[in-house]
Motif scaffolding. Structure first.
Motif, PDB file in Angstrom:
ATOM      1  N   LEU A  24       0.859  -1.192   0.000  1.00  0.00           N
ATOM      2  CA  LEU A  24       0.000   0.000   0.000  1.00  0.00           C
ATOM      3  C   LEU A  24       0.889   1.234   0.000  1.00  0.00           C
ATOM      4  CD1 LEU A  24      -2.719  -0.648   2.773  1.00  0.00           C
ATOM      5  CD2 LEU A  24      -2.941  -1.053   0.323  1.00  0.00           C
ATOM      6  N   THR A  25       0.313   2.342  -0.422  1.00  0.00           N
ATOM      7  CA  THR A  25       1.047   3.593  -0.222  1.00  0.00           C
ATOM      8  C   THR A  25       0.873   4.009   1.247  1.00  0.00           C
ATOM      9  OG1 THR A  25      -0.800   5.065  -0.680  1.00  0.00           O
ATOM     10  CG2 THR A  25       0.535   4.375  -2.573  1.00  0.00           C
ATOM     11  N   TYR A  26       1.708   4.933   1.632  1.00  0.00           N
ATOM     12  CA  TYR A  26       1.672   5.483   2.990  1.00  0.00           C
ATOM     13  C   TYR A  26       0.287   6.079   3.280  1.00  0.00           C
ATOM     14  CZ  TYR A  26       3.961   8.191   6.815  1.00  0.00           C
ATOM     15  OH  TYR A  26       4.351   8.725   8.007  1.00  0.00           O
ATOM     16  N   ALA A  27      -0.250   6.838   2.320  1.00  0.00           N
ATOM     17  CA  ALA A  27      -1.573   7.456   2.523  1.00  0.00           C
ATOM     18  C   ALA A  27      -2.663   6.392   2.624  1.00  0.00           C
ATOM     19  CB  ALA A  27      -1.880   8.430   1.382  1.00  0.00           C
ATOM     20  N   GLN A  28      -2.542   5.342   1.810  1.00  0.00           N
ATOM     21  CA  GLN A  28      -3.535   4.256   1.883  1.00  0.00           C
ATOM     22  C   GLN A  28      -3.469   3.537   3.237  1.00  0.00           C
ATOM     23  OE1 GLN A  28      -2.224   2.116  -1.600  1.00  0.00           O
ATOM     24  NE2 GLN A  28      -3.937   2.855  -2.860  1.00  0.00           N
ATOM     25  N   ALA A  29      -2.274   3.425   3.764  1.00  0.00           N
ATOM     26  CA  ALA A  29      -2.101   2.761   5.067  1.00  0.00           C
ATOM     27  C   ALA A  29      -2.794   3.557   6.168  1.00  0.00           C
ATOM     28  CB  ALA A  29      -0.617   2.599   5.375  1.00  0.00           C
ATOM     29  N   ILE A  30      -2.679   4.884   6.091  1.00  0.00           N
ATOM     30  CA  ILE A  30      -3.356   5.733   7.092  1.00  0.00           C
ATOM     31  C   ILE A  30      -4.863   5.608   6.921  1.00  0.00           C
ATOM     32  CG2 ILE A  30      -3.730   8.126   7.817  1.00  0.00           C
ATOM     33  CD1 ILE A  30      -0.801   8.644   6.796  1.00  0.00           C
ATOM     34  N   ASN A  31      -5.302   5.615   5.674  1.00  0.00           N
ATOM     35  CA  ASN A  31      -6.725   5.476   5.398  1.00  0.00           C
ATOM     36  C   ASN A  31      -7.265   4.174   5.990  1.00  0.00           C
ATOM     37  OD1 ASN A  31      -8.855   4.337   3.065  1.00  0.00           O
ATOM     38  ND2 ASN A  31      -9.135   6.482   3.635  1.00  0.00           N
ATOM     39  N   GLU A  32      -6.487   3.119   5.843  1.00  0.00           N
ATOM     40  CA  GLU A  32      -6.919   1.819   6.367  1.00  0.00           C
ATOM     41  C   GLU A  32      -6.982   1.847   7.899  1.00  0.00           C
ATOM     42  OE1 GLU A  32      -6.098  -1.999   4.208  1.00  0.00           O
ATOM     43  OE2 GLU A  32      -4.698  -2.221   5.880  1.00  0.00           O
ATOM     44  N   ALA A  33      -6.008   2.519   8.510  1.00  0.00           N
ATOM     45  CA  ALA A  33      -5.999   2.618   9.975  1.00  0.00           C
ATOM     46  C   ALA A  33      -7.231   3.369  10.472  1.00  0.00           C
ATOM     47  CB  ALA A  33      -4.725   3.327  10.436  1.00  0.00           C
ATOM     48  N   LEU A  34      -7.542   4.476   9.828  1.00  0.00           N
ATOM     49  CA  LEU A  34      -8.709   5.268  10.241  1.00  0.00           C
ATOM     50  C   LEU A  34      -9.987   4.460  10.063  1.00  0.00           C
ATOM     51  CD1 LEU A  34      -7.750   8.720   8.654  1.00  0.00           C
ATOM     52  CD2 LEU A  34      -7.729   8.132  11.086  1.00  0.00           C
ATOM     53  N   SER A  35     -10.063   3.755   8.935  1.00  0.00           N
ATOM     54  CA  SER A  35     -11.246   2.966   8.641  1.00  0.00           C
ATOM     55  C   SER A  35     -11.434   1.863   9.693  1.00  0.00           C
ATOM     56  CB  SER A  35     -11.084   2.375   7.241  1.00  0.00           C
ATOM     57  OG  SER A  35     -12.271   1.783   6.833  1.00  0.00           O
ATOM     58  N   LEU A  36     -10.354   1.196  10.029  1.00  0.00           N
ATOM     59  CA  LEU A  36     -10.419   0.134  11.047  1.00  0.00           C
ATOM     60  C   LEU A  36     -10.845   0.694  12.400  1.00  0.00           C
ATOM     61  CD1 LEU A  36      -7.165  -1.926  10.375  1.00  0.00           C
ATOM     62  CD2 LEU A  36      -9.474  -2.886  10.547  1.00  0.00           C
ATOM     63  N   ALA A  37     -10.252   1.840  12.757  1.00  0.00           N
ATOM     64  CA  ALA A  37     -10.546   2.433  14.073  1.00  0.00           C
ATOM     65  C   ALA A  37     -12.005   2.874  14.152  1.00  0.00           C
ATOM     66  CB  ALA A  37      -9.623   3.618  14.326  1.00  0.00           C
ATOM     67  N   LEU A  38     -12.502   3.470  13.063  1.00  0.00           N
ATOM     68  CA  LEU A  38     -13.907   3.908  13.041  1.00  0.00           C
ATOM     69  C   LEU A  38     -14.836   2.703  13.125  1.00  0.00           C
ATOM     70  CD1 LEU A  38     -13.518   6.626  10.279  1.00  0.00           C
ATOM     71  CD2 LEU A  38     -14.555   7.079  12.508  1.00  0.00           C
ATOM     72  N   ASP A  39     -14.409   1.620  12.490  1.00  0.00           N
ATOM     73  CA  ASP A  39     -15.236   0.422  12.458  1.00  0.00           C
ATOM     74  C   ASP A  39     -15.267  -0.287  13.819  1.00  0.00           C
ATOM     75  OD1 ASP A  39     -16.883  -1.200  10.879  1.00  0.00           O
ATOM     76  OD2 ASP A  39     -15.309  -2.726  10.783  1.00  0.00           O
TER      77      ASP A  39
END
Lengths: 345, 341
Positions: A24-39
């Motif tokens: 993943l790109t760095y930005a995609q990795a952050i996006n995934e982290a936020l998505s997981l945390a929100l979920d």
């Protein structure tokens, strides 16, 4: 599209090996982290200027509002101080805000709420309240970012009790440290670097955490330690490759967290190498370079074979123009040259 | 020269708004105000003994705003306040012993001796926090209201502010956000006309503060700050709106502090305000006004008043004795709670 997208897209990084895992790109990795945390936790929410706009904060917030709704992912007024206080007040009352800023420069508008309130309230009320919040910003550089859009303020905040500051250097860490920051019960500043946003890396699926307060050895070496965080590690690794060609073994220490600092990983490396170059994306004075330099002098003096070297920004505001910028920012060659000088002692 | 005149209805206003209230309720408000007054007077009387090594900002003269507002709140509702916090803390039900222990720098103070007089907190009572920076608590309270809204809690937040708070940009920012999100919050502005020793006229153009607040597109009210019933009524209306999901309200309550900005005694003689001005406002002392009404209407007997005074006196004496007998913190306490686990 952000105005420096062309510049960031032109940066060349080493390609990770796809056989090692999902890339993943760095930005995609952050996006995934936020998505997981929100979920995972309904208490988590994401706020900030433009988190729901088409640019999606360099892509880090893309799709979050569509998935989690406007109540949990929302744009804010241009009211940095109030919004920092709102985040703190929400955090004190059971929520876990992630307050995102395009640039650290804008966090300075909220200094009163961040430094004088959020960081101190847990202490001031004798532990009765916790303030679990994340303050996120991406350090800018280049394409005219200049003095007011490329400030790296980690050094200014280093002396604030009660605050934690993390600065990931890889997509793997960007995800794992973001998840740790969201789950931490204190205000945590996550300072990314604009130039890392499109860097690829192997990022595991699902939930994992990178511990706050623990550094990592990125490269082993016996002769000189290069210590830093975030984009400085990218430069440090390149410098280590240059040094290897000269037969100098550089050990690269990625601090990952600059407050609280993993002192032991620095001191342990110093015991081996006896030489240290501290690198940072910010000013050398009074910042990470100064603090690690002081650590070496205070607790690693017996091991030092050469003076501490610092490679960061000079005591000068960032210029906006292209040519001046080339003189201003240190590069891998400057780090390598600094290490070579230490070898001559 | 009297710069800031009292513009309310005085005793007539009390009489008008007392209609329909039970005598017990009115006596209760009177007792709450008197209790705060007596506590403040005792703090002031003992301040020179240097046992309370903490800055004090007495609310003497401003008791009606704290009591009138908090009488319209439930325990679950949250109050945030400024440096002048004794009144809000006590009116919201904050523990007196814990307050005095805090002021005496004792380990069992309400903030473990890390806060002092400006940082009184009692989470059980819903006294949620304060800031010693003018305007500092305003966005935090706004965030607390956001949390209540997001968590669908039946909870209203009040933040006590002063006139100078409205000069801080963060207050305007917070009113804007509260109006935007229709947050369950009440901004209660105790306009006492002076910021430390700077009069309002040197700091703001000559317009009423609530009119400034109205520009943020939220309902505003002007309540007579010396009339505990006026403050109660305005708060009650704002609380009803907030609970119904109709959003924030800004209340301006003109009031006067009878003492200096900080410390014991009045400092009017230094010349920044006329002592005649204070005397003018002392004629409409919030406690005296209600007492006059209650005695004139025969709603309180002199024997009851004597009993109330005695109860308050005993409570205060016991609380001071408790504080003075309480332990000091130890060095290890300093290192606790820098970070939360």
């Amino acid at each position: 599209m952000p105005w420096d997208e062309g510049l960031v897209a032109s940066l060349v990084y080493d390609r990770p090996d796809p056989s090692e895992g999902r890339i993943l790109t760095y930005a995609q990795a952050i996006n995934e982290a936020l998505s997981l945390a929100l979920d995972r936790d309904p208490a988590v929410f994401v706020m900030g200027q433009g988190v729901d706009d088409p640019s999606a904060m360099f892509g880090t917030t893309r799709g979050l509002q569509q998935r989690f709704g406007t109540a949990r992912v929302f744009d804010t007024p241009l009211s940095e101080e109030s919004m920092m206080g709102v985040a703190a007040g929400a955090a004190m009352n059971g929520l876990r805000p992630v307050f995102m800023h395009n640039r650290p420069d804008f966090v300075l508008l909220a200094a009163n709420q961040l430094i004088t309130h959020a960081s101190k309230l847990h202490f001031m009320d004798n532990g009765q309240t916790t303030v679990p919040m994340v303050i996120w910003a991406a350090i800018g550089r280049g394409w005219g970012s200049g003095a007011q859009h490329s400030q790296a303020i980690q050094g200014i905040l280093l002396g604030v009790p009660g605050l934690k500051i993390v600065m990931p250097s890889t997509p793997h860490d960007a995800k794992g440290l973001m998840l740790s920051a969201i789950l931490d019960n204190n205000p945590v500043c996550v300072f990314e670097h604009r130039w890392l946003m499109r860097k690829d890396g192997v990022v595991p699926d699902g939930f994992y955490r990178v511990p706050i307060g623990k550094g990592i050895v990125r490269r082993q070496g016996r002769d000189v330690t290069i210590a830093g965080a975030s984009h400085a590690i990218e430069l440090g690794m390149r410098a280590a490759t240059m040094l290897a060609a000269d037969g100098i073994g550089a050990e690269v220490i990625d601090l990952r967290t600059i407050k609280p600092l993993d002192e032991e990983i620095v001191l342990e490396s110093l015991r081996k190498t006896g030489r240290i170059v501290v690198v940072d994306t910010a000013w050398m004075k009074g910042g990470v370079c100064a603090e690690i330099g002081c650590l070496a002098a205070e607790k690693g003096f017996r091991d030092l074979k050469a003076p501490v070297a610092r490679v960061g920004l000079p005591d000068i505001p960032a210029p906006a123009g292209f040519t001046l910028e080339q003189f201003y920012y240190p590069d891998a060659a400057r780090i390598a040259a600094s290490a070579r000088e230490l070898m001559e002692w | 020269m009297i710069r800031y005149c009292y513009k309310g209805e005085g005793l007539d206003g009390i009489a008008r708004l007392a209609q329909g209230h039970e005598a017990a309720f009115l006596v209760g408000l009177y007792r709450s105000m008197l209790r705060i007054r007596r506590i403040e007077e005792e703090i002031e009387r003992r301040y020179h003994e240097n046992q309370m090594k903490t800055p004090i900002h007495l609310v003497i003269g401003q008791e009606a705003t704290s009591v009138g507002c908090c009488a319209a709140l439930r325990t679950a509702d949250l109050v945030y306040s400024s440096h002048r916090t004794h009144g809000a803390y006590l009116a919201k039900g904050g523990d007196l012993k814990a307050m005095l222990c805090e002021m005496h720098c004792r380990a069992n103070g309400c903030a473990g001796s890390r806060g002092g007089s400006m940082h009184l907190i009692d989470k059980v009572a819903g006294m949620a926090g304060t800031s010693a920076v003018v305007g500092g608590a305003v966005p935090i309270a706004t965030g607390a209201a956001l949390a209540a809204q997001m968590k669908h809690e039946d909870r209203v937040v009040v933040v006590f502010t002063g006139d100078a708070t409205t000069e801080e940009g963060v207050t305007s920012e917070s009113l804007n956000f509260a109006a935007l999100k229709r947050l369950p919050i009440i901004f209660l502005c105790e306009n006492n006309f002076y910021s430390v020793q700077s009069p309002l006229a040197t700091r703001q153009p000559p317009r009423e503060i609530h009119r400034w607040a109205a520009a943020h597109d939220l309902p505003v009210a002007l309540a007579d700050g010396v009339n505990v019933l006026a403050v109660f009524q305005a708060t009650q209306a704002a609380v009803a709106r907030a609970r119904a999901g109709e959003g924030p309200t800004f209340i301006e309550a003109p009031v006067y502090r009878f003492r200096a900005h900080g410390g014991a005694g009045d400092d009017s003689r230094m010349g920044y305000r006329d002592e005649a001005e204070r005397a003018e406002w002392e004629r409409v002392c919030p406690i005296k006004l209600l007492e006059t009404y209650l005695t004139q209407r025969g709603l309180i007997q002199s024997s009851t008043m004597a009993r109330v005074e005695a109860e308050i006196r005993d409570e205060i004496a016991e609380a001071f004795a408790f504080a003075l007998a309480s332990p000091n913190p130890v060095e290890a306490d300093l290192y606790r709670h820098v970070y939360a686990d």
